[in-house]
Write an enzyme that holds these catalytic residues in place. Structure first.
Site, mmCIF file in Angstrom:
data_model
loop_
_atom_site.group_PDB
_atom_site.id
_atom_site.type_symbol
_atom_site.label_atom_id
_atom_site.label_comp_id
_atom_site.label_asym_id
_atom_site.label_seq_id
_atom_site.Cartn_x
_atom_site.Cartn_y
_atom_site.Cartn_z
ATOM 1 N N ASP A 105 0.633 -0.974 0.007
ATOM 2 C CA ASP A 105 0.071 0.174 -0.040
ATOM 3 C C ASP A 105 0.752 1.300 -0.132
ATOM 4 O O ASP A 105 1.908 1.226 0.076
ATOM 5 C CB ASP A 105 -1.055 0.038 1.358
ATOM 6 C CG ASP A 105 -0.276 -0.402 2.546
ATOM 7 O OD1 ASP A 105 0.955 -0.432 2.681
ATOM 8 O OD2 ASP A 105 -1.053 -0.546 3.519
ATOM 9 N N ASN A 128 -7.451 -2.939 14.770
ATOM 10 C CA ASN A 128 -8.837 -3.171 14.315
ATOM 11 C C ASN A 128 -8.830 -4.525 13.219
ATOM 12 O O ASN A 128 -9.880 -4.502 12.558
ATOM 13 C CB ASN A 128 -9.544 -1.827 13.766
ATOM 14 C CG ASN A 128 -8.837 -1.379 12.645
ATOM 15 O OD1 ASN A 128 -7.883 -2.062 11.813
ATOM 16 N ND2 ASN A 128 -9.497 -0.408 12.043
ATOM 17 N N HIS A 159 -6.918 -4.476 10.321
ATOM 18 C CA HIS A 159 -6.686 -4.257 8.779
ATOM 19 C C HIS A 159 -5.392 -4.837 8.615
ATOM 20 O O HIS A 159 -4.666 -5.382 9.334
ATOM 21 C CB HIS A 159 -6.873 -2.856 8.579
ATOM 22 C CG HIS A 159 -5.592 -1.991 9.285
ATOM 23 N ND1 HIS A 159 -5.812 -0.926 10.212
ATOM 24 C CD2 HIS A 159 -4.178 -1.951 8.616
ATOM 25 C CE1 HIS A 159 -4.667 -0.607 10.444
ATOM 26 N NE2 HIS A 159 -3.610 -0.999 9.500
ATOM 27 N N GLU A 213 -9.596 -1.846 5.612
ATOM 28 C CA GLU A 213 -10.207 -1.631 6.904
ATOM 29 C C GLU A 213 -11.283 -2.370 7.117
ATOM 30 O O GLU A 213 -11.578 -3.227 5.918
ATOM 31 C CB GLU A 213 -10.448 -0.199 6.713
ATOM 32 C CG GLU A 213 -9.289 0.918 6.693
ATOM 33 C CD GLU A 213 -8.704 1.095 8.021
ATOM 34 O OE1 GLU A 213 -8.715 0.323 8.938
ATOM 35 O OE2 GLU A 213 -8.118 2.236 8.215
HETATM 36 C C1 GLP Z 1 -0.205 0.362 8.655
HETATM 37 C C2 GLP Z 1 0.211 -0.498 7.350
HETATM 38 C C3 GLP Z 1 -0.193 -1.902 7.621
HETATM 39 C C4 GLP Z 1 0.392 -2.214 9.037
HETATM 40 C C5 GLP Z 1 -0.248 -1.577 10.066
HETATM 41 C C6 GLP Z 1 0.348 -2.035 11.493
HETATM 42 O O1 GLP Z 1 -1.657 0.711 8.679
HETATM 43 N N1 GLP Z 1 -0.700 0.091 6.182
HETATM 44 O O2 GLP Z 1 0.237 -2.841 6.675
HETATM 45 O O3 GLP Z 1 0.223 -3.773 9.190
HETATM 46 O O4 GLP Z 1 -0.042 -0.203 9.853
HETATM 47 O O5 GLP Z 1 1.610 -1.235 11.779
HETATM 48 P P1 GLP Z 1 2.278 -1.568 12.872
HETATM 49 O O6 GLP Z 1 3.434 -2.626 12.714
HETATM 50 O O7 GLP Z 1 3.358 -0.420 12.931
HETATM 51 O O8 GLP Z 1 1.677 -1.724 14.025
#
Ligand code: GLP
Length: 246
Positions: free
Chosen positions: A69, A138, A140, A145
């Protein structure tokens, strides 16, 4: 088919385990197609891969990569863009060929055309061999989402307030974009293997829901229950709400 669950002591052990999965793939298939992720959780994995590369154990020279993304409206040079994150966290430190690294273009004026182009590029590369995933509190994955259809493809999405708040730490006081381009759940499920990583108590509820509730778009990560080769690697804190022996 439930995902394989591997509970390890800490982020360093998770990094060693997941880096070994990618290293094994690159050794078997030097031209592998890697699916990569951003966020805080994968950083130690990328550090472990850089260390293996420096030790002469693995090369990315013939590999390709696709990231999940990117934020809409951030140029590649913006320090909070995922393109910048990947360059500084992994790509600049290994021998990957920049033209074979792919991240959706958040500056594209036509999001639909960019999404279609991204899907076509994945298909042209022969599909993704191993996709790394983090998980949002949440549930995702990528920026899919809650409510994202399991058949969804790469597209423009609107981020929830909680996801934007969680990612604010990367923006040095600047505003977090409201939209992003993300591979869809359907796109992710087409990767030949998936590995989702999670650390810390803040992910415990999402991990319990994704593994123990019936698969539902309410928890996008629960789609991994439908994949024949999915692995979840987490620490004890993230596993703490799972029933049964951890
Ligand atoms: C972002 C990314 C996700 C990732 C999430 C959790 O929203 N788009 O791909 O899994 O954050 O990130 P973290 O590893 O910093 O908790």
């Amino acid at each position: 088919m439930s995902p394989r669950l591997i509970v390890l002591d800490d982020a360093a052990a998770i990094a060693r385990h997941v880096a070994a999965m990618f290293a094994g793939l690159l050794t078997d298939r030097p031209n592998a197609v890697l699916g990569l992720a951003t966020g805080g959780t994968p950083v130690p994995i990328y550090q472990a891969l850089i260390a293996r590369h420096r030790a002469g154990e693995i090369s990315f020279r013939d590999a390709a990569s696709f990231n999940l993304d990117e934020y809409v409206g951030l140029p590649r040079t913006h320090p909070a863009s995922f393109a910048y994150f990947m360059a500084t966290t992994l790509f600049d430190h290994v021998d990957i060929t920049p033209s074979r690294t792919h991240i959706p273009d958040g500056m594209a004026t036509d999001a639909e055309a960019e999404s279609a182009r991204y899907e076509a590029a994945i298909a042209k590369a022969g599909g993704i061999d191993l996709q790394l995933l983090g998980i949002g509190a949440n549930g995702h994955v990528g920026f899919n989402e809650p409510g994202s259809a399991f058949a969804s493809r790469t597209r423009k999405v609107t981020l929830t307030a909680s996801t934007r708040a969680a990612n604010r730490r990367f923006f040095a006081g600047g505003e977090v974009p409201e939209q992003a381009l993300t591979m869809g759940i359907g796109t992710i499920l087409e990767a030949r293997a998936l590995v989702l990583v999670a650390t810390g108590a803040g992910k415990a509820e999402a991990i319990a829901r994704m593994l123990q509730a019936p698969p539902s778009p309410d928890c996008p990560a629960s789609a991994l229950q439908l994949h024949p080769d999915a692995t979840v690697v987490c620490d004890r804190e993230a596993a703490r709400l799972l029933d049964g022996p951890a």
